[in-house]
Design a protein around this motif. Structure first.
Motif, short mmCIF file in Angstrom:
data_model
loop_
_atom_site.label_atom_id
_atom_site.label_comp_id
_atom_site.label_asym_id
_atom_site.label_seq_id
_atom_site.Cartn_x
_atom_site.Cartn_y
_atom_site.Cartn_z
N PRO A 66 28.06 -16.31 25.80
CA PRO A 66 26.06 -16.05 26.27
C PRO A 66 25.63 -17.43 26.16
N ARG A 67 25.18 -17.77 26.99
CA ARG A 67 24.22 -18.61 26.91
C ARG A 67 23.94 -19.82 26.07
N LYS A 68 23.47 -20.84 24.89
CA LYS A 68 22.86 -20.94 24.28
C LYS A 68 22.37 -22.58 24.33
N ILE A 69 21.54 -22.22 24.27
CA ILE A 69 20.07 -23.60 24.72
C ILE A 69 19.01 -24.60 24.08
N PHE A 70 19.57 -25.31 23.29
CA PHE A 70 18.70 -25.59 22.36
C PHE A 70 17.40 -26.64 22.87
N ASP A 94 21.78 -14.24 26.60
CA ASP A 94 21.71 -15.89 26.02
C ASP A 94 20.49 -15.94 25.46
N LEU A 95 20.57 -16.83 24.95
CA LEU A 95 20.09 -17.33 23.47
C LEU A 95 19.27 -18.81 24.22
N ILE A 96 18.01 -19.18 23.87
CA ILE A 96 16.66 -20.10 23.77
C ILE A 96 16.71 -20.09 22.21
N ILE A 97 16.64 -21.76 21.84
CA ILE A 97 16.96 -22.18 20.37
C ILE A 97 15.74 -22.94 20.37
N ASP A 98 14.57 -22.89 20.26
CA ASP A 98 12.93 -24.23 19.52
C ASP A 98 14.37 -25.08 18.48
N GLY A 99 14.40 -26.05 18.81
CA GLY A 99 14.28 -26.64 17.06
C GLY A 99 13.19 -27.89 16.80
N GLY A 100 12.23 -27.88 17.89
CA GLY A 100 10.92 -28.73 17.24
C GLY A 100 9.47 -28.08 16.21
N ASN A 101 8.92 -29.02 15.81
CA ASN A 101 7.44 -28.18 14.59
C ASN A 101 6.78 -27.33 15.74
N SER A 102 7.24 -26.03 16.09
CA SER A 102 6.23 -24.93 16.76
C SER A 102 5.39 -24.27 15.62
N TYR A 103 4.22 -23.74 16.05
CA TYR A 103 3.86 -23.30 15.21
C TYR A 103 3.92 -21.54 14.47
N TYR A 104 4.43 -21.51 13.52
CA TYR A 104 5.84 -20.22 13.81
C TYR A 104 4.42 -18.79 14.35
N LYS A 105 3.40 -18.53 14.90
CA LYS A 105 2.57 -17.82 14.93
C LYS A 105 3.14 -17.33 16.72
N ASP A 106 3.32 -18.93 17.49
CA ASP A 106 3.69 -18.58 18.97
C ASP A 106 5.42 -18.69 19.07
N GLU A 113 8.34 -12.05 23.48
CA GLU A 113 8.10 -11.95 24.91
C GLU A 113 9.84 -12.01 25.04
N LEU A 114 11.22 -12.33 24.55
CA LEU A 114 11.74 -12.55 24.92
C LEU A 114 12.89 -11.81 25.34
N LYS A 115 12.60 -10.92 24.19
CA LYS A 115 12.74 -10.06 23.96
C LYS A 115 13.12 -8.41 24.69
N GLU A 116 11.83 -8.43 25.43
CA GLU A 116 10.85 -7.74 26.66
C GLU A 116 12.43 -7.89 27.21
N LYS A 117 12.90 -8.95 27.45
CA LYS A 117 13.69 -9.24 28.86
C LYS A 117 15.36 -9.68 28.46
N GLY A 118 15.27 -9.41 27.09
CA GLY A 118 16.69 -8.84 27.17
C GLY A 118 17.02 -10.49 26.51
N ILE A 119 16.25 -11.57 25.99
CA ILE A 119 16.74 -12.50 25.74
C ILE A 119 16.73 -13.34 24.30
N LEU A 120 17.42 -13.58 23.85
CA LEU A 120 17.57 -13.87 22.20
C LEU A 120 16.48 -15.24 21.84
#
Length: 466
Positions: A66-70, A94-106, A113-120
């Motif tokens: 499974p793909r892993k994208i940082f 597949d997995l998307i990793i957000d390493g930025g200073n994102s707002y926790y509610k986002d 949203e991604l869980k509905e598409k089967g994406i981690l």
């Protein structure tokens, strides 16, 4: 096929890509601006196991499943836009990793949203700046354990290493990683403000030179106050501006910037009903600095009457050290209490002891005192705010006279000490059995019939006051 993809080649992204490659992984990289990718490959990434791509499709297809994208891109809308660009090329699992200073509610929203598409999806707090990203950051991953397990080995290897182990651990469910990183930054704001207040006393009351203050900070860094922020403070104080021959610090305009994480911390505290006056004051302190013109005009209208005092230099320096230890303890007390409450309300299941271990290396708030805080948290009492412990009370009471002394000196010399004053008032409030809120409740009942409780009987009461 490459092990992991890194998207976003700013300073942090480049350093993180190099760090991952240095640990033996093959890294695909992509940046919206192709020129930046080419420059990176021709310079810092030359002869490394880093592979450039110039369109998203080929970038994604270069990764093993499974793909892993940082993602190492600017927080906010850019993250949402990039996720939408990636989705057509991703498969379930597949997995998307957000390493930025994102707002926790986002992060919570994106996870759903991604869980509905089967994406981690993982929200990973990354602290340590450019140097940390390259040599070993503090990493705070949050999301599902399934998602974490996909990149666990990589994250553990690239994180900072201390005698307590890697500065990375699964923080908790949902947006726990970004919440913890936000809180890390809130504490960071407070520590920086507290250090600047001490610096202000040393230069304005004791009239010490920048180099003399650097010597004091360097000495402090050898003891209990040892921390990354004290270390860089004494280093930057010694930097000389080549064009003027003066310390560079003395040439910097006193307007402090901010990117929002401190404000988010204050907002979260108000929303969850946890008192964090010192963390809030740090944000207010930065806001006040922005009004330079107003401050300059008002300062010229005030006639300051300075006291005729004989100052004991060594006493003030020692009291400042103790006051800073007191205030730093209170900053962590407030922050960890907020973290504990968020964990309960949002179901994060955060282990505070693990977070303190993660913060021991690589990050901006790493400090010797973290071991003491962790020792307190690991004891049996409910220590979510560090205060419910005999060691804590002993530590703070040994230093409370220092805080009282320093804040009084500051007042005599018209010097604001937002962190030290709020830290003292917070501690006095939390350790006072009888606060004057009975008058507030009576006032509320008088003008709004809000009712009140009594100390001598059960129930809810209302009085016709006139």
């Amino acid at each position: 096929m490459n092990d992991i993809g890194l998207l976003g080649l700013g300073v942090m992204g480049q350093s993180l890509a190099l760090n991952i490659a240095n640990k033996g992984y093959n890294v695909s990289v992509f940046n919206i601006t192709s020129d930046l990718t080419r420059t990176f490959m021709e310079t810092r990434a030359k002869d490394r196991n880093i592979f450039p791509f110039y369109d998203i499709k080929s970038f994604v297809e270069s990764l093993s499943k499974p793909r892993k994208i940082f993602l190492m891109i600017v927080a906010g809308q850019p993250v949402d836009e990039m996720i939408q660009k990636l989705i057509p090329y991703l498969d379930k699992g597949d997995l998307i990793i957000d390493g930025g200073n994102s707002y926790y509610k986002d992060t919570t929203r994106r996870l759903k949203e991604l869980k509905e598409k089967g994406i981690l999806y993982l929200g990973v707090g990354v602290s340590g700046g450019e140097s940390g990203a390259l040599n070993g950051p503090s990493l705070m991953p949050g999301g599902t354990i399934e998602a974490y397990d996909l990149v666990k080995d990589i994250l553990l290897k690239i994180s900072a290493q201390t005698e307590s182990g890697p500065c990375c651990a699964y923080v908790g469910n949902d947006s726990a990683g970004h919440f913890v990183k936000m809180l890390h930054n809130g504490i960071e704001y407070g520590m920086m403000q507290a250090i600047s207040e001490v610096y202000d006393i040393l230069r304005k009351v004791l009239k010490l030179s920048t180099n003399e203050i650097a010597e004091i900070f360097e000495e402090w860094n050898r003891g209990e106050l040892n921390s990354f922020l004290i270390e860089i403070s004494h280093k930057l104080m010694r930097h000389i501006d080549k064009s003027t021959g003066k310390p560079t610090l003395e040439l910097i305009l006193d307007k402090a910037g901010q990117k929002g994480t401190g404000k988010w911390t204050a907002e979260a505290a108000l929303e969850l009903g946890i008192p964090t006056p010192s963390l809030n004051a740090a944000v207010e302190g930065r806001i006040i600095t922005f009004f330079k013109e107003d401050r300059t005009k008002l300062s010229r209208k005030i006639q300051k009457k300075y006291p005729d005092l004989t100052l004991d230099k060594e006493k003030i320096i020692e009291e400042l050290k103790n006051a800073l230890l007191f205030s730093n303890f209170i900053l962590f007390s407030q922050g960890l209490w907020l973290m504990s409450e968020a964990s309960k309300v949002y179901g994060y299941n955060i282990r505070i002891s693990d977070v303190l271990k993660i913060w021991k290396g690589g990050c901006i708030i790493r400090a010797k005192m973290l071991d003491f805080y962790r020792e307190i948290v690991d004891e049996k009492d409910d220590n979510s705010n560090l205060l419910n412990n005999e060691k804590s009370i002993k530590f703070l009471m040994e230093k409370i006279e220092s805080v009282k002394y320093i804040t009084n000196v500051a007042r005599e010399y018209y010097i604001p000490m937002l962190i030290h004053n709020t830290a003292l008032d917070y501690f006095l409030s939390m350790t006072e059995e009888n606060l004057p809120a009975n008058l507030i409740q009576a006032q509320r009942d008088f003008f709004g019939a809000h009712t009140y409780s009594r100390i001598d009987m059960e129930g809810t009461f209302h009085t016709i006051w006139e």
